[in-house]
Design a protein around this motif. Structure first.
Motif, PDB file in Angstrom:
ATOM      1  N   LYS A 285      22.633   4.572  27.174  1.00  0.00           N
ATOM      2  CA  LYS A 285      24.101   4.855  27.690  1.00  0.00           C
ATOM      3  C   LYS A 285      24.550   6.244  27.357  1.00  0.00           C
ATOM      4  N   MET A 286      25.619   6.579  28.329  1.00  0.00           N
ATOM      5  CA  MET A 286      26.159   7.903  27.835  1.00  0.00           C
ATOM      6  C   MET A 286      27.242   7.915  26.850  1.00  0.00           C
ATOM      7  N   ASP A 287      27.301   8.586  25.931  1.00  0.00           N
ATOM      8  CA  ASP A 287      28.165   8.580  24.631  1.00  0.00           C
ATOM      9  C   ASP A 287      29.463   8.565  25.255  1.00  0.00           C
ATOM     10  N   ASP A 288      30.596   7.829  24.822  1.00  0.00           N
ATOM     11  CA  ASP A 288      31.835   7.377  25.012  1.00  0.00           C
ATOM     12  C   ASP A 288      32.408   9.187  24.800  1.00  0.00           C
ATOM     13  N   GLY A 289      32.175   9.865  24.021  1.00  0.00           N
ATOM     14  CA  GLY A 289      32.807  11.147  23.509  1.00  0.00           C
ATOM     15  C   GLY A 289      32.526  12.030  24.613  1.00  0.00           C
ATOM     16  N   LEU A 290      31.370  11.871  25.444  1.00  0.00           N
ATOM     17  CA  LEU A 290      31.069  12.765  26.555  1.00  0.00           C
ATOM     18  C   LEU A 290      31.510  12.260  27.884  1.00  0.00           C
ATOM     19  N   ALA A 291      31.594  10.954  27.825  1.00  0.00           N
ATOM     20  CA  ALA A 291      32.173  10.636  29.235  1.00  0.00           C
ATOM     21  C   ALA A 291      33.551  10.944  29.615  1.00  0.00           C
ATOM     22  N   ILE A 292      34.460  10.899  28.434  1.00  0.00           N
ATOM     23  CA  ILE A 292      35.846  11.119  28.439  1.00  0.00           C
ATOM     24  C   ILE A 292      36.236  12.514  28.862  1.00  0.00           C
ATOM     25  N   GLN A 293      35.091  13.415  28.660  1.00  0.00           N
ATOM     26  CA  GLN A 293      35.232  14.790  28.939  1.00  0.00           C
ATOM     27  C   GLN A 293      34.729  15.400  30.344  1.00  0.00           C
ATOM     28  N   ILE A 294      34.281  14.496  31.075  1.00  0.00           N
ATOM     29  CA  ILE A 294      33.840  14.614  32.459  1.00  0.00           C
ATOM     30  C   ILE A 294      34.816  15.043  33.378  1.00  0.00           C
ATOM     31  N   PRO A 295      35.982  14.380  33.284  1.00  0.00           N
ATOM     32  CA  PRO A 295      37.065  14.599  34.168  1.00  0.00           C
ATOM     33  C   PRO A 295      37.858  16.042  33.743  1.00  0.00           C
ATOM     34  N   LEU A 296      37.692  16.268  32.652  1.00  0.00           N
ATOM     35  CA  LEU A 296      38.254  17.662  31.982  1.00  0.00           C
ATOM     36  C   LEU A 296      37.413  18.823  32.365  1.00  0.00           C
ATOM     37  N   VAL A 297      35.981  18.627  32.287  1.00  0.00           N
ATOM     38  CA  VAL A 297      35.217  19.701  32.891  1.00  0.00           C
ATOM     39  C   VAL A 297      35.496  19.730  34.623  1.00  0.00           C
ATOM     40  N   HIS A 298      35.736  18.611  35.351  1.00  0.00           N
ATOM     41  CA  HIS A 298      35.978  18.925  36.756  1.00  0.00           C
ATOM     42  C   HIS A 298      37.350  19.604  36.775  1.00  0.00           C
ATOM     43  N   ASP A 299      38.172  19.492  35.852  1.00  0.00           N
ATOM     44  CA  ASP A 299      39.538  20.054  35.908  1.00  0.00           C
ATOM     45  C   ASP A 299      39.485  21.622  35.879  1.00  0.00           C
ATOM     46  N   VAL A 300      38.522  22.238  34.920  1.00  0.00           N
ATOM     47  CA  VAL A 300      38.250  23.408  34.864  1.00  0.00           C
ATOM     48  C   VAL A 300      37.591  23.953  35.942  1.00  0.00           C
ATOM     49  N   ILE A 301      36.587  23.341  36.342  1.00  0.00           N
ATOM     50  CA  ILE A 301      35.921  23.803  37.763  1.00  0.00           C
ATOM     51  C   ILE A 301      36.902  23.949  38.838  1.00  0.00           C
ATOM     52  N   LYS A 302      37.786  22.882  39.162  1.00  0.00           N
ATOM     53  CA  LYS A 302      38.681  22.987  40.248  1.00  0.00           C
ATOM     54  C   LYS A 302      39.433  24.111  39.860  1.00  0.00           C
ATOM     55  N   ALA A 303      40.048  24.346  38.748  1.00  0.00           N
ATOM     56  CA  ALA A 303      40.922  25.544  38.547  1.00  0.00           C
ATOM     57  C   ALA A 303      40.441  26.854  38.655  1.00  0.00           C
ATOM     58  N   MET A 304      38.814  26.828  38.512  1.00  0.00           N
ATOM     59  CA  MET A 304      38.385  28.146  38.733  1.00  0.00           C
ATOM     60  C   MET A 304      37.817  28.226  40.148  1.00  0.00           C
ATOM     61  N   GLU A 305      38.075  27.240  41.003  1.00  0.00           N
ATOM     62  CA  GLU A 305      37.811  27.298  42.528  1.00  0.00           C
ATOM     63  C   GLU A 305      36.474  27.358  42.848  1.00  0.00           C
ATOM     64  N   ILE A 306      35.479  26.566  41.995  1.00  0.00           N
ATOM     65  CA  ILE A 306      34.402  26.240  42.122  1.00  0.00           C
ATOM     66  C   ILE A 306      33.907  25.304  43.068  1.00  0.00           C
ATOM     67  N   PRO A 307      33.183  25.219  43.895  1.00  0.00           N
ATOM     68  CA  PRO A 307      32.952  24.122  44.705  1.00  0.00           C
ATOM     69  C   PRO A 307      31.874  23.196  43.913  1.00  0.00           C
ATOM     70  N   VAL A 308      32.160  21.853  44.058  1.00  0.00           N
ATOM     71  CA  VAL A 308      31.412  20.726  43.136  1.00  0.00           C
ATOM     72  C   VAL A 308      31.037  19.930  44.627  1.00  0.00           C
ATOM     73  N   PHE A 309      29.695  19.553  44.234  1.00  0.00           N
ATOM     74  CA  PHE A 309      28.949  18.746  45.126  1.00  0.00           C
ATOM     75  C   PHE A 309      28.309  17.779  44.396  1.00  0.00           C
ATOM     76  N   GLU A 310      28.561  16.524  45.004  1.00  0.00           N
ATOM     77  CA  GLU A 310      28.223  15.255  44.556  1.00  0.00           C
ATOM     78  C   GLU A 310      28.329  14.262  45.485  1.00  0.00           C
ATOM     79  N   MET A 311      27.278  13.123  45.429  1.00  0.00           N
ATOM     80  CA  MET A 311      27.315  12.160  46.490  1.00  0.00           C
ATOM     81  C   MET A 311      27.020  10.964  45.986  1.00  0.00           C
ATOM     82  N   ASP A 312      27.681   9.784  46.175  1.00  0.00           N
ATOM     83  CA  ASP A 312      27.320   8.626  45.870  1.00  0.00           C
ATOM     84  C   ASP A 312      25.669   7.869  46.467  1.00  0.00           C
ATOM     85  N   GLY A 313      25.029   7.630  45.533  1.00  0.00           N
ATOM     86  CA  GLY A 313      23.640   7.183  45.983  1.00  0.00           C
ATOM     87  C   GLY A 313      22.698   7.960  45.655  1.00  0.00           C
TER      88      GLY A 313
END
Length: 172
Positions: free
Chosen positions: A78-106
Motif C-alpha cells: 500500500k502507498m505510504d500515507d506520507g507519500l499519498a498526501i503529497q500527490i495533490p501538492l505535486v499536481h499543484d506544482v505541475i499546474k502552476a508550471m502549466e505542464i500538461p498532465v495525462f491520466e485516465m481512469d482504468g
C-alpha cells in the motif's frame, strides 16, 4: 529539434519520496517528495532542453488489468500515507508550471505513456521517457529513449536500443 519529455509521475514521485529524508512545511505537512520531484523536473528541463513536456500519472480507480485479474499487483505494498498526501501538492506544482498532465481512469501511467509515445512519433524528433520503471524499456526505439535515475535523484542513465539490449539481453 522537437523533443518531448514524458515524466512517469508516480515513479518519479515515489523515487523522490524514498530518496530524500523527511522534510516538512512550516505547518508540518510532509513535502520531501514534492521537493524532490520539483528539483528533478527543473534539472530535466535544464539538462535535456525539451520543447514539449508532459507528466503521466496513475489514477486511484482500478485498471482494466485489475478487473481482468483480481490478483494483479496483489503483492504491491500500500502507498505510504506520507507519500499519498503529497500527490495533490505535486499536481499543484505541475499546474502552476502549466505542464500538461495525462491520466485516465482504468489505465496505468505506463499505458498513457505508451499512447503518448505512439501518437507523437511523427511530429517529434525525439521522445524521452523519465521513469524508474524498467518495464518501459520495451518502448525504446530509434526515436524514443528512456531516462532512468540510477542513484537517488542526482544521477541517471539514458537508454537507447543498445543500452536496453545490454541491460536486458533482448531488443526492445
Amino acid at each position: 529539434m522537437n523533443r518531448l519529455i514524458i515524466i512517469d509521475g508516480n515513479a518519479i514521485l515515489h523515487r523522490a519520496f524514498h530518496a530524500l529524508p523527511p522534510l516538512t512545511a512550516p505547518n508540518g505537512t510532509m513535502v520531501n517528495a514534492v521537493y524532490g520531484f520539483t528539483s528533478m523536473l527543473l534539472r530535466l528541463v535544464s539538462d535535456l532542453s525539451p520543447t514539449h513536456l508532459a507528466v503521466a500519472f496513475d489514477r486511484p480507480a482500478p485498471t482494466f488489468r485489475k478487473k481482468l485479474y483480481a490478483d494483479y499487483q496483489i503483492k504491491r505494498p500500500k502507498m505510504d500515507d506520507g507519500l499519498a498526501i503529497q500527490i495533490p501538492l505535486v499536481h499543484d506544482v505541475i499546474k502552476a508550471m502549466e505542464i500538461p498532465v495525462f491520466e485516465m481512469d482504468g489505465f496505468e501511467a505506463d499505458d498513457v505513456i505508451g499512447t503518448l509515445c505512439s501518437s507523437h512519433t511523427e511530429d517529434m524528433d525525439q521522445i524521452i521517457i523519465v521513469t524508474g520503471d524498467r518495464d518501459l524499456l520495451q518502448l525504446v526505439t530509434e526515436k524514443t529513449k528512456l531516462y532512468m535515475p540510477t542513484k537517488g535523484l542526482s544521477e541517471a542513465k539514458l537508454y537507447g536500443i543498445q543500452e536496453t539490449i545490454e541491460r536486458l539481453g533482448v531488443v526492445p
